[in-house]
Scaffold this motif. Structure first.
Motif, PDB file in Angstrom:
ATOM      1  N   GLU A   1      43.210  46.649  42.522  1.00 37.41           N
ATOM      2  CA  GLU A   1      41.908  45.828  42.352  1.00 37.41           C
ATOM      3  C   GLU A   1      42.420  44.219  42.482  1.00 37.41           C
ATOM      4  N   ASP A   2      41.801  43.472  43.311  1.00 36.57           N
ATOM      5  CA  ASP A   2      42.104  42.255  43.592  1.00 36.57           C
ATOM      6  C   ASP A   2      41.617  41.551  42.521  1.00 36.57           C
TER       7      ASP A   2
ATOM      8  N   VAL B   1      36.957  34.549  34.969  1.00 36.92           N
ATOM      9  CA  VAL B   1      37.232  35.539  35.766  1.00 36.92           C
ATOM     10  C   VAL B   1      35.976  36.083  36.272  1.00 36.92           C
ATOM     11  N   LEU B   2      36.092  36.107  37.765  1.00 31.02           N
ATOM     12  CA  LEU B   2      34.788  36.807  38.537  1.00 31.02           C
ATOM     13  C   LEU B   2      35.001  38.293  38.863  1.00 31.02           C
ATOM     14  N   GLN B   3      36.208  38.571  39.033  1.00 35.87           N
ATOM     15  CA  GLN B   3      36.492  40.089  39.429  1.00 35.87           C
ATOM     16  C   GLN B   3      37.805  40.355  38.991  1.00 35.87           C
ATOM     17  N   GLY B   4      38.021  41.658  38.682  1.00 35.46           N
ATOM     18  CA  GLY B   4      39.341  42.197  38.241  1.00 35.46           C
ATOM     19  C   GLY B   4      39.664  41.792  36.706  1.00 35.46           C
ATOM     20  N   ARG B   5      41.184  41.484  36.418  1.00 35.14           N
ATOM     21  CA  ARG B   5      41.445  40.975  35.283  1.00 35.14           C
ATOM     22  C   ARG B   5      42.948  40.325  35.511  1.00 35.14           C
ATOM     23  N   VAL B   6      42.984  39.379  34.477  1.00 36.07           N
ATOM     24  CA  VAL B   6      44.324  38.424  34.631  1.00 36.07           C
ATOM     25  C   VAL B   6      45.099  38.609  33.359  1.00 36.07           C
TER      26      VAL B   6
ATOM     27  N   LYS C   1      46.634  42.410  44.384  1.00 32.87           N
ATOM     28  CA  LYS C   1      47.102  43.231  43.321  1.00 32.87           C
ATOM     29  C   LYS C   1      48.639  43.087  42.939  1.00 32.87           C
ATOM     30  N   ALA C   2      48.892  43.165  41.844  1.00 36.25           N
ATOM     31  CA  ALA C   2      50.371  43.210  41.316  1.00 36.25           C
ATOM     32  C   ALA C   2      50.849  41.852  41.655  1.00 36.25           C
ATOM     33  N   SER C   3      50.357  40.938  41.502  1.00 36.06           N
ATOM     34  CA  SER C   3      51.001  39.473  41.931  1.00 36.06           C
ATOM     35  C   SER C   3      50.324  38.346  41.011  1.00 36.06           C
TER      36      SER C   3
END
Length: 233
Positions: free
Chosen positions: A111-112, A69-74, A51-53
């Motif tokens: 969220e990772d 992307v598999l999970q989360g958002r970039v 998170k936040a990285s």
């Protein structure tokens, strides 16, 4: 010929608790002369980003770079002025060409982020840098191979500077697919999660399969499985 690249045999790197990365092929400090890539497929990194990285701005040149992307958002930002977020089910394609700088960040506080970063060697160097992103729903991939990337952009896929096709699928338990190989070409199958049987080989989460000199791939899911398939010259 089939070669199973087990998940646990991949290279692995961890940085500061914010990044965990598995490398199917030699990358950064991981070097194995037997795994320098497969045909024009040079990098498949399966990354977990906290998170936040994320990755600060850094340069690339003469490479086709695809983020799935598999999970989360970039969150993406680059030197061409593109700024945007790519969520699970979307891909971004970047033509590094004569040179581009970009950063990728997980903006979520809770969220990772999990993704594949893929590099394909271009057939032409020195092209104008470019960036696109596109959404593909689970329904478009469900129990079928959905073309995401190609040289000619057919069937609504994203164009890259190489004769390489990238498909994605989400296959339900017991469902089967067939993929006809073109003469002289190879394929790489990369699992995200699940379990597949491919021509008698069983692949589990994170495994890859190199395919050469086969006429037909017979693919069966033993559980719900998300995977990528690359068709390479």
């Amino acid at each position: 010929m089939l070669y199973l690249r087990k998940s646990e045999e991949r290279g692995y790197a961890e940085f500061g608790g914010w990044l965990k990365s598995h490398h199917s092929f030699s990358f950064s400090d991981y070097y194995d002369p037997k795994f320098m890539g497969f045909r024009d497929l040079r990098v498949i990194n399966q990354d977990w980003i906290a998170k936040a990285s994320g990755f600060p701005m850094h340069p690339h040149r003469d490479m086709e770079i695809i983020t799935y992307v598999l999970q989360g958002r970039v969150e993406h930002k680059d030197s061409l002025g593109n700024v945007g977020q790519i969520t699970a089910g979307e891909i971004q394609t970047m033509h590094a060409g004569t040179g581009i700088r970009h950063g990728e960040y997980n903006p979520s506080p809770d969220e990772d982020l999990r993704l594949f970063q893929i590099w394909i060697q271009p057939d032409t160097v020195g092209v104008q840098p470019g960036y696109t992103q596109q959404s593909f729903t689970k329904e478009q991939k469900l129990n079928q191979l959905k073309l995401l990337v190609s040289k000619d952009g057919r069937d609504g896929s994203q164009k890259i500077h190489q004769d390489a096709d990238m498909y994605a699928s989400v296959l339900e338990p017991g469902k089967t697919l067939e993929f006809k190989m073109r003469p002289g070409r190879g394929a790489w199958v990369q699992l995200a999660e699940g379990e597949l049987d491919v021509n008698g080989k069983t692949l589990q989460s994170g495994d890859g399969l190199a395919v050469q000199e086969e006429d037909l791939l017979k693919i069966r899911a033993n559980k719900e499985t998300e995977f990528l398939l690359f068709d390479l010259k």
